[in-house]
Write an enzyme that holds these catalytic residues in place. Sequence first.
Site: not given
Length: 358
Positions: A50-52, A54, A57, A208, A211
Amino acid sequence: MRSTSSATFALVRTADELHALVAGRTGAGRTSVAAPGAAENSRTAVVMTMGALHEGHATLVRTAREYVGPDGFVVVTVFVNPLQFGAGEDLDRYPRTLDADLATAEAAGADTVFAPAVDEVYPGGEPQVRISAGPMGERLEGSSRPGHFDGMLTVVAKLLHLTRPDLALFGQKDAQQLALIRRMARDLNFPVEIVGVPTVREADGLALSSRNRYLSHGERRTALALSRALFAASDRLSAQHALRARADSLPGAQNRAETRAEALSRLGEARAAADAHAVAQATEGNGAEAVRAAARAVLDEAAKTEPPLTLDYLALVDPADFTEVADDHEGEAILAVAARVGSTRLIDNIPLTFGASK
């Protein structure tokens, strides 16, 4: 299709663009899933996000590259799925960092980022027909977030159809999500291999998560109780296994009609008083409860700190269906925790194996 700084890396917005890009790179055909390092041709892997993005990912992307090899194709999806956010959850404030996500995905070895608009994934509005998560989807996270897993499985099913991968990789931090996706793929005969990748943690142990950026300095300090609780439980289980192994190895233990509890009692008599509690906890039949208690003690202390940790659940579950395990459970289990610190809700888990010393 808009190219980024790389001559081959691209951002695509529609499934048609993605299919054309994949066909141009891999050619037609599908092959069976092989282990990392095997020779690969024309295989596609997808990492759904969902993006963001780190480091967690990025680890998924690197693992995907290992599976498909240099000639395979790695797709990262970036889509904030409205179906899996309930009333009062953080859909509006969920971080959107596409430019940074593109850089992270490319650096980790992705070939493309597929970042569709909502109407590309859900043409005509929210779907009237959705995937049901079933009984497993009503437990733990499903109980805390009604409808969440139905929305998650629906978008995963949609993205599997849109990206057409040979394999899809998901992090084990979201253990219940991973179990449900595996069950969906098996029950509905999706022609895709689902690969779980171990949880990536920061140096202080915090799992990680996108949020984590919501946490203040003080809230982050409190949030570390989640991983500390899991590690305490794992340490307790390891200690139990070690004590039971020592009891089994006591002189004459194999030749006497002696239960393990009796052997442990003999062991306790020969050890320092400081070990008495550990020996007592290692008797047969109470392994699971001792593990829960070790984690709960850490979480109870965190509830007294400022800012406090508010526990949602602590559960020791069977990874097959996420039901609580019995106290005499042997085999694989997952210790899962969810809690709120300030306005941020966090989850974590750790896999455990009971009965390893027998």
